[in-house]
Enzyme design. Structure first.
Site: not given
Length: 543
Positions: A231, A345, A448
């Site tokens: 990320s 995600e 995610h």
């Protein structure tokens, strides 16, 4: 014995003998000051440190937690590039994680082992095989959290598992939020390079320079450093690949979900200064010295009503242009790259604004989002049934959030780099929780950040989920790929399903689907990614 008597006793001997005698005389108390210990000790450029011995299964390890790599960025050093550590005398105990950087409690899945929180937070952690003296490969990992949260002490980033596979593993703390990503005209004016912002990324460069200078003392090879992150950490890796300041400090790179490419493109310095000026005005502070005098906690609390992640800017020093421009010119670091994103995600509810996933609601949502381009979007993300709406809207939400940036990074690197690119699609959903809330169901896809524990071999450290044999098999595969790539620049190895580098095949690009049953497939998303690229170009603020 006095210095004078030593010189006299040297009398008829050589001047060199006298100097040697003096050196031996004054070396005695220093040697006596450092008492023997059963715990591992290493002499760094700044002084001695002592960590702890720790097992990782059958492999004996050594851990060093809370090593300072830069001076505390406090007082006059707030919003300054990281400065050198002040050397220390004696042996510094590094058995506990340093404090995490200033941040609000934004994410419930972050489990910290750090000793509190402080603006004095520029510390890193090292895991190594015990008694390692050879030139082992090195992993330097940067945490995620939108540049506003995260810490190198989180359990999911623990380096023991990879260290047990012969890799010296490092996690790094870097400044966050207003402390790490903030600009004012006054900050640019005081900078010899007329730069402001990106202090958290400058911290990462300082950590890489520390690794270059010190990692051989841990048995690591400074010529075999892989940088990695998830990320925000992945976004940082993409930026480090294009920054002139980090050139030559790493040999390989790994990105897990994210790149500094639209819609996560950097701001201009002027825009960053404009935002910083508005923030200072809200605080009622009219000078840089007064801002630096504010308590850290007051600054942190003033960010509570800010939405979204912290911003990176083209400051003219760390970045001279947006990374996508650098990559398109082929001027990024020419190193092997392994990167990818996850199957969930985002989630369809983000597109439908929590409305039922009917074709009618979906079409209305696309009209609102894309205007006169809605029909084109619908052709690329079709929704003729509720099941298809859920699939397409989930894919679109993930692309909007972070999957598109990752795909663009892959495509730019593949087209404009001499080094190989390995692209993955992580599709293993987490299993049910051990203690789910009433009615709570497992995610249908890989959310995610859901790949971190699998990739770093840390399923056991996350006790929230009831891990299955399929999860452990997936983790063994993904960690195996990571370990091989860190060691060789190629993820392939004995016992692992073959993973080809990105190349054109059957109308798409090859990627590796990593799940309980891992294998190679053709990514056919180029058309929808090209559509989104054009959309973001026409809807983004120009630099």
């Amino acid at each position: 014995m006095s210095e004078l008597s030593v010189l006299r006793r040297a009398g008829n001997g050589s001047r060199a003998a006298a100097v040697l005698a003096l050196c031996l005389l004054f070396a005695v108390p220093v040697a006596q000051a450092i008492e023997p210990s059963s715990q591992p000790r290493i002499q760094l450029a700044d002084g001695w440190i002592e960590g702890r011995s720790a097992p990782a299964g059958a492999v004996p390890l050594e851990e060093f937690q809370g090593i300072p790599y830069a001076a505390p960025p406090v007082g006059a050093l707030r919003w300054q590039p990281p400065q050198p550590v002040k050397p220390w005398s004696g042996v510094r105990q590094v058995r506990d994680f340093g404090p995490r950087c200033m941040q609000l409690p934004l994410f419930g899945d972050m489990v910290f082992r750090a000793d509190g929180m402080s603006e004095d937070c520029l510390y890193l952690n090292v895991w190594k095989p015990a008694h390692a003296t050879g030139k082992l490969p090195v992993l330097v990992y940067f945490y995620g959290g939108g540049f506003v949260a995260g810490d190198g002490s989180e359990k999911r980033y623990d380096g023991a598992s990879l260290a047990g596979k012969g890799i010296v593993t490092v996690t790094v703390n870097y400044r966050l939020g207003v402390f790490g990503f903030f600009a004012l005209p006054a900050l640019a004016d005081e900078s010899p390079r007329h730069a402001a912002g990106n202090y958290g990324l400058l911290d990462q460069v300082a950590a890489l320079r520390w690794v270059r200078a010190n990692i051989a003392r841990f048995g690591g090879d400074p010529a075999q450093v892989t940088i990695a992150g998830e990320s925000a950490g992945s976004i940082a890796v993409s930026a480090l690949m294009t920054s002139p300041l980090s050139r030559g400090l790493f040999a390989r790179a790994i990105g897990e979900s994210g790149a500094l490419i639209a819609p996560i493109a950097p701001l201009s310095l002027a825009k960053m200064e404009e935002k910083g000026t508005a923030f200072a005005r809200k605080l009622g502070v009219d000078s840089l010295s007064a801002l630096r005098a504010l308590p850290a906690e007051k600054l942190l609390q003033a960010t509570r009503d800010q939405d979204g992640d912290a911003d990176v800017d083209v400051d003219g020093w760390f970045l001279s242009e947006p990374p996508a421009v650098t990559m398109a010119r082929g001027k990024q670091a020419q190193v092997p790259l392994l990167l990818g994103s996850n199957s969930q995600e985002g989630f369809y509810t983000a597109i439908l604004n929590k409305q039922p996933p009917t074709p009618e609601n979906y079409r209305a949502a696309l009209r609102k989002l894309f205007g006169n381009q809605a029909e084109q979007a619908l052709a690329l993300y079709p929704g003729n049934s509720e099941a298809e709406v859920e699939r397409s809207a989930t894919a679109l939400a993930g692309d909007f959030f972070i999957a598109h940036t990752t795909w663009r990074w892959m495509d730019l690197q593949w087209r404009h780099s001499r080094a190989p690119v390995y692209f993955y699609y992580f599709a293993q959903p987490r299993p049910a929780k051990r203690h789910p809330a009433p009615g709570e169901q497992p995610d249908t896809g890989a959310v995610h950040s859901g790949e971190i524990e699998y990739a770093l071999g840390n399923l056991a450290g996350n006790e929230v989920y009831a891990w299955t044999a399929a999860d452990r098999r997936t983790s063994a595969t993904m960690e195996g790929y990571f370990a091989q790539f860190i060691k060789t620049g190629n993820p392939n190895g004995a016992g692992l399903p073959h993973w080809p580098a990105v190349r054109e095949s059957d109308g798409g690009l090859l990627h590796q689907v990593i799940a309980a049953h891992t294998g190679t497939e053709v990514d056919r998303g180029a058309a929808r990614q090209a559509f989104l690229q054009l959309f973001f170009q026409t809807h983004a603020d120009p630099l």
